[in-house]
Structures are given as structure tokens and as C-alpha cells.
Design an enzyme around this catalytic site. Structure first.
Site, short mmCIF file in Angstrom:
data_model
loop_
_atom_site.label_atom_id
_atom_site.label_comp_id
_atom_site.label_asym_id
_atom_site.label_seq_id
_atom_site.Cartn_x
_atom_site.Cartn_y
_atom_site.Cartn_z
N ASN A 137 5.55 5.81 -0.93
CA ASN A 137 6.30 7.05 -0.73
C ASN A 137 7.26 7.39 -1.85
OD1 ASN A 137 4.91 7.00 1.64
ND2 ASN A 137 6.71 6.98 2.98
N ASP B 226 -6.05 6.63 -3.66
CA ASP B 226 -7.11 6.71 -2.66
C ASP B 226 -7.21 8.14 -2.14
OD1 ASP B 226 -4.44 6.05 -1.53
OD2 ASP B 226 -5.46 6.37 0.38
N HIS C 40 -5.50 1.67 0.95
CA HIS C 40 -4.43 2.44 0.32
C HIS C 40 -4.04 1.86 -1.04
CE1 HIS C 40 -1.97 5.85 1.00
NE2 HIS C 40 -0.85 5.26 1.36
N ASN D 62 1.16 10.81 0.21
CA ASN D 62 2.60 10.65 -0.01
C ASN D 62 2.95 10.22 -1.43
OD1 ASN D 62 3.35 11.43 2.58
ND2 ASN D 62 3.11 9.36 3.39
N TYR E 122 -0.70 -6.08 1.74
CA TYR E 122 -1.34 -4.82 1.36
C TYR E 122 -2.43 -4.99 0.30
CZ TYR E 122 2.71 -2.68 3.66
OH TYR E 122 3.67 -2.31 4.57
#
Length: 206
Positions: A85, A110, A39, A131, A34
Site C-alpha cells: 500500500n 500482479d 501478490h 493499491n 508472503y
């Protein structure tokens, strides 16, 4: 000796000016896969500050933490390891642990609804379908906390939103990103030094 008595009385009446403390929470997902995704811009902006200031990340409860001293302020930089989340879990823990008021929290995320690289800072607002903000609002039981949105634009085809958000930056974006990261780091410093209103006036839309 009356002047001495008056001097001490005056000193007692003067309010103490305690060191101000801030929690700057950059949102993202932990894991090598990631690191360079859109994100994870919250992580990347905080990484920029750590790099610029010669700081280092420490493994701590619910995330990675770095402490940054800036002109009488203490900034607790936080990268939650709870995945996006559940970002609010880490944010609430560190707010409570460090006894930091919500107005001294800045959540960096973001935003699909803003052109690439554009900064938008607000005192409060809805989660906008994000989220990380949704969970933060739930656990803080409030939408009234400052947030810093970094535009990632919406240049994706219908049905491709998830892969776009979790995808890596394009070549043009990569070329422009370093300057945008520096600008974002400056905005965070301004928030702690000059307050929210001045920071919004100086950096919003820039």
C-alpha cells in the site's frame, strides 16, 4: 592544422552518450509469509533476474536493492519494504536519489484481470484498483509511467479476492511459473535495451 581545429570542433558538438539508468520496481510485501503469494510476483520476477545474473540483494533505504549492468545501461532493481500500500514511497525516493526520469521507471505488479502468466506492458494507465499502483500514482503525481502487469487470473469465488491474491500459487501454476519468470526477465531486459514500444510489440499478450 585546420583539419585538427575542425576535428576538435566536431568532437565538441557531438553529444555525450551517458550511461542510461533505469529503476525496475517489483511490487510485493516483505516477510516470509508472503514470499510465494500471487501478490508478490513483482518480487519474484526481480529475484529471477538476480538469480540469473549472479547478483545479490542489499539492504537499503525503503527496500532491497540490486544493481545490474547491461550493455551500457544501469538497472536499479528495487523491492520496496514499505508493504504494497505504500510502494510509491520507495519508488519516489529511488527515482529522486538516482535522478531517473519517469520514462525509465518500470513498475512490475500482479493483475487479476489478465490470464495467468500473460504479460501486459503499458506506457501509462489507471491503477486498476491495485493499491501499489494507486500509491505510486499518488506520490509521483502522475499516471504516466511504464508498468508491467503479470496476469494472476481471477479464478476465485465471490468474496474470496483478498485470500486469493494473498494465497499461494496452485500446483498447475507452480509448474508453469519458471518459464513465465524467464519470459518476464527477458521482457525487462528488452525494455532497457530496445525501448518501450519494441518491448510491448514483442511481449504483450505472450
Amino acid at each position: 592544422m585546420k583539419w585538427l581545429t575542425n576535428l576538435f570542433a566536431k568532437k565538441e558538438q557531438e553529444p555525450l552518450d551517458p550511461m542510461k539508468k533505469f529503476l525496475i520496481a517489483g511490487l510485493g510485501n516483505p516477510g516470509a509469509e508472503y514470499v510465494n503469494t500471487r501478490h508478490n510476483i513483482g518480487f519474484k520476477i526481480l529475484d529471477r533476474i538476480v538469480q540469473q545474473e549472479g547478483l545479490s540483494w542489499q539492504v537499503a533505504k525503503l527496500g532491497m536493492v540490486a544493481e545490474y549492468k547491461l550493455k551500457g545501461r544501469t538497472l536499479i532493481l528495487l523491492k520496496p519494504n514499505t508493504y504494497m500500500n505504500l510502494s510509491g514511497k520507495a519508488i519516489k525516493y529511488w527515482l529522486d536519489k538516482e535522478n531517473i526520469p519517469k520514462e525509465n521507471l518500470l513498475v512490475v505488479t500482479d493483475d487479476l484481470n489478465i490470464p495467468f502468466g500473460t504479460i501486459r506492458i503499458k506506457a501509462k494507465g489507471t491503477d486498476g484498483g491495485h493499491n501499489g499502483l494507486k500509491n505510486t500514482q499518488l506520490l509521483l503525481n502522475s499516471s504516466e509511467y511504464p508498468r508491467f502487469r503479470f496476469g494472476i487470473s481471477d479464478e476465485f469465488k465471490k468474496g474470496q479476492q483478498v485470500s486469493y491474491v494473498l494465497g499461494e500459487w496452485g500446483d498447475d501454476e507452480k509448474a508453469k511459473l519458471p518459464e513465465r519468470l524467464d519470459k518476464s526477465a527477458d521482457a525487462i531486459r528488452e525494455f532497457t535495451l530496445s525501448g518501450l514500444a519494441n518491448t510491448m510489440s514483442t511481449f504483450n499478450g505472450k
